[in-house]
Write a protein that holds these residues in place. Structure first.
Motif, short mmCIF file in Angstrom:
data_model
loop_
_atom_site.label_atom_id
_atom_site.label_comp_id
_atom_site.label_asym_id
_atom_site.label_seq_id
_atom_site.Cartn_x
_atom_site.Cartn_y
_atom_site.Cartn_z
N MET A 45 -1.38 0.92 -13.75
CA MET A 45 -2.62 1.37 -13.09
C MET A 45 -2.49 2.76 -12.47
SD MET A 45 -4.71 -0.94 -13.84
CE MET A 45 -6.11 -0.56 -12.83
N HIS A 46 -1.36 3.41 -12.65
CA HIS A 46 -1.10 4.72 -12.04
C HIS A 46 -2.21 5.74 -12.34
CE1 HIS A 46 2.09 7.33 -10.21
NE2 HIS A 46 1.32 8.25 -10.74
N VAL A 47 -2.54 5.90 -13.58
CA VAL A 47 -3.55 6.90 -13.99
C VAL A 47 -4.93 6.54 -13.45
CG1 VAL A 47 -4.72 7.94 -15.98
CG2 VAL A 47 -2.24 7.65 -16.00
N ALA A 48 -5.30 5.26 -13.52
CA ALA A 48 -6.61 4.83 -13.03
C ALA A 48 -6.73 5.05 -11.52
CB ALA A 48 -6.84 3.36 -13.37
N ILE A 49 -5.67 4.79 -10.79
CA ILE A 49 -5.66 5.03 -9.35
C ILE A 49 -5.82 6.51 -9.06
CG2 ILE A 49 -4.25 4.92 -7.25
CD1 ILE A 49 -2.94 2.37 -8.58
N ALA A 50 -5.11 7.35 -9.82
CA ALA A 50 -5.20 8.80 -9.63
C ALA A 50 -6.62 9.30 -9.84
CB ALA A 50 -4.23 9.51 -10.56
N LYS A 51 -7.35 8.68 -10.75
CA LYS A 51 -8.74 9.08 -10.99
C LYS A 51 -9.62 8.76 -9.78
CE LYS A 51 -8.63 8.84 -16.00
NZ LYS A 51 -9.08 8.12 -17.20
N VAL A 52 -9.29 7.71 -9.06
CA VAL A 52 -10.08 7.31 -7.90
C VAL A 52 -9.76 8.16 -6.68
CG1 VAL A 52 -10.55 5.43 -6.26
CG2 VAL A 52 -10.34 4.94 -8.70
N ILE A 53 -8.49 8.32 -6.36
CA ILE A 53 -8.13 9.02 -5.11
C ILE A 53 -7.70 10.46 -5.32
CG2 ILE A 53 -7.51 6.85 -4.00
CD1 ILE A 53 -4.58 7.71 -4.17
N GLY A 54 -7.58 10.89 -6.55
CA GLY A 54 -7.18 12.26 -6.85
C GLY A 54 -5.71 12.35 -7.22
N ALA A 55 -5.44 12.97 -8.35
CA ALA A 55 -4.06 13.08 -8.85
C ALA A 55 -3.18 13.90 -7.92
CB ALA A 55 -4.06 13.68 -10.25
N HIS A 56 -3.78 14.77 -7.11
CA HIS A 56 -3.01 15.59 -6.18
C HIS A 56 -2.40 14.75 -5.04
CE1 HIS A 56 -7.06 15.39 -4.53
NE2 HIS A 56 -6.51 15.62 -3.33
N ASN A 57 -2.89 13.53 -4.84
CA ASN A 57 -2.35 12.61 -3.83
C ASN A 57 -1.25 11.76 -4.45
OD1 ASN A 57 -4.21 13.34 -1.70
ND2 ASN A 57 -5.77 12.32 -2.93
N LYS A 58 -0.22 12.43 -4.94
CA LYS A 58 0.82 11.77 -5.75
C LYS A 58 1.47 10.58 -5.05
CE LYS A 58 1.84 15.91 -8.34
NZ LYS A 58 2.74 17.00 -8.60
N THR A 59 1.86 10.76 -3.80
CA THR A 59 2.56 9.68 -3.11
C THR A 59 1.64 8.50 -2.85
OG1 THR A 59 4.00 11.32 -2.09
CG2 THR A 59 4.03 9.13 -1.13
N ASP A 60 0.39 8.77 -2.50
CA ASP A 60 -0.58 7.69 -2.30
C ASP A 60 -0.79 6.91 -3.60
OD1 ASP A 60 -0.90 8.44 0.35
OD2 ASP A 60 -2.67 9.65 -0.05
N VAL A 61 -0.87 7.62 -4.71
CA VAL A 61 -1.01 6.97 -6.01
C VAL A 61 0.21 6.09 -6.28
CG1 VAL A 61 -1.19 7.33 -8.51
CG2 VAL A 61 -2.51 8.78 -6.95
N GLN A 62 1.39 6.61 -5.98
CA GLN A 62 2.62 5.84 -6.20
C GLN A 62 2.61 4.56 -5.36
OE1 GLN A 62 5.20 9.25 -5.29
NE2 GLN A 62 6.29 8.77 -7.20
N HIS A 63 2.25 4.68 -4.07
CA HIS A 63 2.22 3.49 -3.20
C HIS A 63 1.27 2.45 -3.77
CE1 HIS A 63 4.74 4.57 0.18
NE2 HIS A 63 4.08 5.70 0.40
N LEU A 64 0.07 2.86 -4.15
CA LEU A 64 -0.92 1.91 -4.67
C LEU A 64 -0.48 1.30 -6.00
CD1 LEU A 64 -4.07 3.92 -3.67
CD2 LEU A 64 -3.66 1.52 -3.05
N ALA A 65 0.10 2.10 -6.88
CA ALA A 65 0.57 1.57 -8.16
C ALA A 65 1.71 0.57 -7.96
CB ALA A 65 1.01 2.72 -9.08
N SER A 66 2.58 0.85 -7.02
CA SER A 66 3.66 -0.09 -6.70
C SER A 66 3.12 -1.37 -6.09
CB SER A 66 4.67 0.56 -5.74
OG SER A 66 5.40 1.56 -6.39
N ALA A 67 2.11 -1.24 -5.22
CA ALA A 67 1.49 -2.42 -4.60
C ALA A 67 0.86 -3.31 -5.67
CB ALA A 67 0.43 -1.98 -3.59
N HIS A 68 0.16 -2.71 -6.60
CA HIS A 68 -0.47 -3.48 -7.67
C HIS A 68 0.59 -4.14 -8.55
CE1 HIS A 68 -2.36 -4.08 -11.64
NE2 HIS A 68 -3.34 -4.55 -10.89
N ASP A 69 1.60 -3.39 -8.91
CA ASP A 69 2.66 -3.90 -9.76
C ASP A 69 3.39 -5.08 -9.10
OD1 ASP A 69 4.44 -3.55 -12.20
OD2 ASP A 69 5.92 -3.32 -10.58
N ALA A 70 3.50 -5.04 -7.77
CA ALA A 70 4.18 -6.10 -7.02
C ALA A 70 3.29 -7.32 -6.80
CB ALA A 70 4.66 -5.56 -5.67
#
Length: 143
Positions: A71-96
């Motif tokens: 879901m990394h790319v889809a999350i980046a589309k929602v919150i902005g790809a420039h928010n790299k760490t926030d995207v990582q946190h959310l992608a990890s949360a979903h994966d977990a």
């Protein structure tokens, strides 16, 4: 029991009481800093050398585990790809498989909570302003 991802600024003192009562399990990956009171380490999404993770944080993690989560790319589309760490946190949360997320980030994560909930199925709570709502979710899930 609620599986909750705690981002760097989302850790609340009351979380340890919910964990002790068996109402919450905390999940985190140290992209920015390590949190002390975490039950489970999430697998990182698109891990870079600039993260705060140490070799001990990666114990049992293979190189394949550090790649971009689905879901990394889809999350980046929602919150902005420039928010790299926030995207990582959310992608990890979903994966977990997290049910909820505690964050202090009102700008990039919390502001998009409804869209992120629809996308990921994760309920996002502002750690201090919505603490009572998070506790209610934990207690309701337990009953």
């Amino acid at each position: 029991m609620i599986k909750v991802y705690v981002d760097t600024g989302g850790e609340m003192p009351g979380l340890k009481h919910l964990r002790a009562r068996g109402l919450a399990e905390s999940v985190h990956f140290p992209y920015e800093q390590r949190l002390k009171r975490i039950d489970t380490a999430a697998r990182p999404s698109k891990l870079t050398w600039s993260s705060a993770a140490t070799w001990s944080d990666l114990d049992g993690v293979t190189w394949n585990d550090t790649g971009e989560k689905p879901m990394h790319v889809a999350i980046a589309k929602v919150i902005g790809a420039h928010n790299k760490t926030d995207v990582q946190h959310l992608a990890s949360a979903h994966d977990a498989g997290c049910d909820a997320m505690l964050t202090s980030d009102r700008g990039d994560i919390w502001r998009h909570r409804d869209e992120l909930h629809a996308l990921l199925g994760i309920r996002i709570f502002h750690s201090s302003a919505e603490w009572a709502d998070f506790v209610a979710l934990c207690e309701n899930r337990a009953s």
